[in-house]
Design an enzyme around this catalytic site. Structure first.
Site, PDB file in Angstrom:
ATOM      1  N   ARG A 167       0.822  -1.225   0.000  1.00 16.64           N
ATOM      2  CA  ARG A 167       0.000   0.000   0.000  1.00 16.64           C
ATOM      3  C   ARG A 167       0.856   1.276   0.000  1.00 16.64           C
ATOM      4  NH1 ARG A 167      -2.267  -3.501  -0.971  1.00 16.64           N
ATOM      5  NH2 ARG A 167      -4.166  -4.418  -0.153  1.00 16.64           N
ATOM      6  N   SER A 247     -10.888   0.629   3.440  1.00 16.64           N
ATOM      7  CA  SER A 247     -10.093   0.427   4.664  1.00 16.64           C
ATOM      8  C   SER A 247      -9.412   1.732   5.055  1.00 16.64           C
ATOM      9  CB  SER A 247      -9.005  -0.620   4.426  1.00 16.64           C
ATOM     10  OG  SER A 247      -9.589  -1.821   4.022  1.00 16.64           O
ATOM     11  N   GLU A 357      -4.157   4.361   5.773  1.00 22.29           N
ATOM     12  CA  GLU A 357      -3.947   4.073   4.350  1.00 22.29           C
ATOM     13  C   GLU A 357      -4.416   5.286   3.549  1.00 22.29           C
ATOM     14  OE1 GLU A 357      -5.646   0.292   2.771  1.00 22.29           O
ATOM     15  OE2 GLU A 357      -6.426   1.539   1.156  1.00 22.29           O
TER      16      GLU A 357
HETATM   17  C1  LIG Z   1     -15.355   1.051  -0.953  1.00 17.99           C
HETATM   18  C2  LIG Z   1     -13.873   1.145  -1.169  1.00 17.99           C
HETATM   19  C3  LIG Z   1     -13.113  -0.010  -1.243  1.00 17.99           C
HETATM   20  C4  LIG Z   1     -11.718   0.054  -1.448  1.00 17.99           C
HETATM   21  N1  LIG Z   1     -11.025  -1.104  -1.544  1.00 17.99           N
HETATM   22  C5  LIG Z   1      -9.682  -1.083  -1.769  1.00 17.99           C
HETATM   23  C6  LIG Z   1      -8.951  -2.300  -1.901  1.00 17.99           C
HETATM   24  O1  LIG Z   1      -9.500  -3.389  -1.857  1.00 17.99           O
HETATM   25  N2  LIG Z   1      -7.611  -2.205  -2.111  1.00 17.99           N
HETATM   26  C7  LIG Z   1      -6.964  -1.011  -2.204  1.00 17.99           C
HETATM   27  O2  LIG Z   1      -5.743  -1.001  -2.412  1.00 17.99           O
HETATM   28  N3  LIG Z   1      -7.644   0.166  -2.084  1.00 17.99           N
HETATM   29  C8  LIG Z   1      -8.976   0.157  -1.870  1.00 17.99           C
HETATM   30  N4  LIG Z   1      -9.679   1.332  -1.730  1.00 17.99           N
HETATM   31  C9  LIG Z   1      -8.954   2.608  -1.820  1.00 17.99           C
HETATM   32  C10 LIG Z   1      -9.005   3.241  -3.231  1.00 17.99           C
HETATM   33  O3  LIG Z   1      -9.963   2.613  -4.027  1.00 17.99           O
HETATM   34  C11 LIG Z   1      -7.665   3.173  -3.952  1.00 17.99           C
HETATM   35  O4  LIG Z   1      -6.633   3.698  -3.153  1.00 17.99           O
HETATM   36  C12 LIG Z   1      -7.680   3.918  -5.291  1.00 17.99           C
HETATM   37  O5  LIG Z   1      -6.510   3.613  -6.021  1.00 17.99           O
HETATM   38  C13 LIG Z   1      -7.781   5.433  -5.111  1.00 17.99           C
HETATM   39  O6  LIG Z   1      -7.993   5.999  -6.383  1.00 17.99           O
HETATM   40  P1  LIG Z   1      -8.483   7.506  -6.515  1.00 17.99           P
HETATM   41  O7  LIG Z   1      -8.385   7.876  -7.961  1.00 17.99           O
HETATM   42  O8  LIG Z   1      -9.810   7.674  -5.908  1.00 17.99           O
HETATM   43  O9  LIG Z   1      -7.365   8.266  -5.665  1.00 17.99           O
HETATM   44  P2  LIG Z   1      -7.491   9.627  -4.851  1.00 17.99           P
HETATM   45  O10 LIG Z   1      -8.149   9.385  -3.540  1.00 17.99           O
HETATM   46  O11 LIG Z   1      -8.082  10.676  -5.714  1.00 17.99           O
HETATM   47  O12 LIG Z   1      -5.951   9.933  -4.607  1.00 17.99           O
HETATM   48  C14 LIG Z   1      -5.213   9.157  -3.695  1.00 17.99           C
HETATM   49  C15 LIG Z   1      -3.787   9.683  -3.615  1.00 17.99           C
HETATM   50  O13 LIG Z   1      -3.120   9.476  -4.852  1.00 17.99           O
HETATM   51  C16 LIG Z   1      -2.683  10.710  -5.425  1.00 17.99           C
HETATM   52  N5  LIG Z   1      -2.939  10.624  -6.864  1.00 17.99           N
HETATM   53  C17 LIG Z   1      -4.114  10.280  -7.461  1.00 17.99           C
HETATM   54  N6  LIG Z   1      -3.967  10.288  -8.783  1.00 17.99           N
HETATM   55  C18 LIG Z   1      -2.685  10.658  -9.045  1.00 17.99           C
HETATM   56  C19 LIG Z   1      -1.945  10.862 -10.244  1.00 17.99           C
HETATM   57  N7  LIG Z   1      -2.493  10.717 -11.453  1.00 17.99           N
HETATM   58  N8  LIG Z   1      -0.652  11.254 -10.125  1.00 17.99           N
HETATM   59  C20 LIG Z   1      -0.086  11.427  -8.913  1.00 17.99           C
HETATM   60  N9  LIG Z   1      -0.736  11.253  -7.754  1.00 17.99           N
HETATM   61  C21 LIG Z   1      -2.030  10.869  -7.819  1.00 17.99           C
HETATM   62  C22 LIG Z   1      -3.525  11.779  -4.757  1.00 17.99           C
HETATM   63  O14 LIG Z   1      -2.842  13.027  -4.750  1.00 17.99           O
HETATM   64  C23 LIG Z   1      -3.711  11.195  -3.360  1.00 17.99           C
HETATM   65  O15 LIG Z   1      -2.591  11.465  -2.594  1.00 17.99           O
HETATM   66  C24 LIG Z   1     -11.076   1.299  -1.543  1.00 17.99           C
HETATM   67  C25 LIG Z   1     -11.846   2.479  -1.461  1.00 17.99           C
HETATM   68  C26 LIG Z   1     -13.221   2.410  -1.284  1.00 17.99           C
HETATM   69  C27 LIG Z   1     -14.015   3.674  -1.234  1.00 17.99           C
END
Ligand SMILES: Cc1cc2nc3c(=O)[nH]c(=O)nc-3n(C[C@H](O)[C@H](O)[C@H](O)COP(=O)(O)OP(=O)(O)OC[C@H]3O[C@@H](n4cnc5c(N)ncnc54)[C@H](O)[C@@H]3O)c2cc1C
Length: 361
Positions: A167, A247, A357
């Site tokens: 992670r 999580s 996380e």
């Molecule tokens: C219901 C639910 C279930 C989930 N289950 C899992 C799971 O099973 N496993 C898991 O690993 N995660 C899980 N997550 C967490 C989440 O889905 C992941 O971390 C996902 O990759 C986040 O994507 P996002 O585009 O929403 O990121 P954001 O929340 O928009 O960004 C997260 C971080 O990444 C940075 N970031 C985003 N895009 C970029 C980019 N293009 N360049 C540089 N930095 C960037 C942002 O600045 C921030 O710091 C879950 C979340 C939810 C709501």
């Protein structure tokens, strides 16, 4: 600062899955690497005050953001290499991850079926090396391109340079907020080998049982992805109904001795081996890899009575104490206060520091 292309005082409520209502002072859509590069080169961005946002599914916004939020909408999926065993794809980082997984498995390509139905963008997948049900993004990752937010240049990062761990990655640590990932490349297999060994005790669920509900073997990548989706829908909260980031904490690493100590206090505590990649990222290297294990933070929280517990607008999911949820009316500060209470109770009872996380902004 970016006033030419950005909007002012934009509510971020639709752009984070916790539905926290804060505003961004400036807000802009980024739809191509060249557009972003040009803006940076023209001096249109103050790197100290910007934040890259995907779907906001791993981000807790605690107050109004005093700078510029760049929302990723860089699209496009193309095959850049293919042979009889594998296919290499180049994906625009603003593509929706779960839709990309559906697309890939519909072609019969394998390697990401266990990562089905994880919300977020493709560009955020390497940031925390998303993982679920025994698979992680690192298993398929080739390399990525990112715009240097100081120079506007596009830089290629190899898998090694991206330093993916449990992670985490360089983009969540040393390089945080310095690069905007614009393109991600992954290699998928045409000769699937599935890992369906996942089994949880709370609630008692196994991936292989869910797979059997879909029919008999031989299974396709799409069958496995659909079983994973079914299991996730059963176990995890639906961001359409409640505010959630999935999580909230990562699973802690402890020594085997500590695990045996905890085992006496925590009913049915499981433990998992630490992989080489995880071990390389842990800083207590005087302990051998075989002397450290990973334990489920959710089980510790469950034992302390957090499952399904609500304080005001914030609670945890009734099937998973690690999943913090809200009624979509909670402020970011309320979520932070709630999770600090969770952290304190685990520290007091077991002497373990839970690490979030979720990115707290
Ligand atoms: C219901 C639910 C279930 C989930 N289950 C899992 C799971 O099973 N496993 C898991 O690993 N995660 C899980 N997550 C967490 C989440 O889905 C992941 O971390 C996902 O990759 C986040 O994507 P996002 O585009 O929403 O990121 P954001 O929340 O928009 O960004 C997260 C971080 O990444 C940075 N970031 C985003 N895009 C970029 C980019 N293009 N360049 C540089 N930095 C960037 C942002 O600045 C921030 O710091 C879950 C979340 C939810 C709501």
């Amino acid at each position: 600062m970016g006033t030419v292309f950005s909007q002012k005082q934009v509510s971020l409520k639709p752009y984070n899955t916790l539905s926290v209502d804060v505003t961004a002072e400036y807000f802009a859509y980024i739809s191509s690497a060249d557009q972003l590069g040009d803006i940076v080169k023209s001096g249109g961005i103050d790197i100290e005050s910007l934040f890259v946002l995907g779907r906001g599914s791993n981000t807790l916004l605690t107050k109004n953001y005093p700078g510029l939020v760049l929302l990723n909408s860089i699209k496009g999926i193309k095959v850049i290499n293919e042979d009889e065993n594998s296919v290499t794809l180049e994906i625009g980082s603003g593509e929706d991850w779960p839709s990309f997984v559906e697309y890939a498995v519909s072609k019969g390509w394998s390697g990401l079926e266990n990562l089905a139905y994880i919300p977020g963008t493709v560009g955020a997948a390497p940031v925390q090396n998303i993982g679920a049900y025994g698979q992680a993004f690192e298993d398929i990752f080739v390399d990525l391109d990112a715009v240097d937010l100081t120079s506007g240049e596009i830089i290629r990062f190899t898998k090694e340079e991206s330093k993916l761990g449990y992670r985490t990655s360089a983009f969540k640590t040393d390089l945080k907020d310095k690069y905007f990932i614009v393109v991600v490349r992954v290699r998928l297999s045409k000769d699937p080998h599935f890992d369906t060994s996942y089994h949880s005790r709370f609630p008692n669920e196994s991936l292989s049982e869910w797979l059997k509900k879909n029919g008999k073997p031989p299974y396709t990548p799409a069958d496995v992805a659909h079983a994973v989706t079914g299991l996730r829908k059963f176990k995890l909260p639906d961001p359409k109904e409640v505010g959630t980031c999935g999580s909230f904490f990562v699973n802690p690493f402890v020594t085997v001795d500590k695990f045996h100590e905890l085992e006496k206090e925590v009913n049915e505590l499981q433990h998992y081996p630490v992989t080489k990649m995880e071990y390389d990222r842990i800083d207590w290297h005087n302990t051998g890899q075989d002397k450290i294990v990973k334990i489920p933070a959710g089980r510790l929280l469950d034992e302390l009575g957090w499952k399904g517990k609500w304080i005001g607008n914030v609670g945890t999911h009734d099937k998973q104490a690690l999943c913090v949820i809200t009624n979509k009316k909670a402020s970011g500060q309320e979520v932070l206060d709630y999770t600090n209470k969770m952290r304190e109770s685990v520290q007091k009872a077991y002497g373990i520091d839970l690490v979030s996380e979720v990115r707290i902004v």
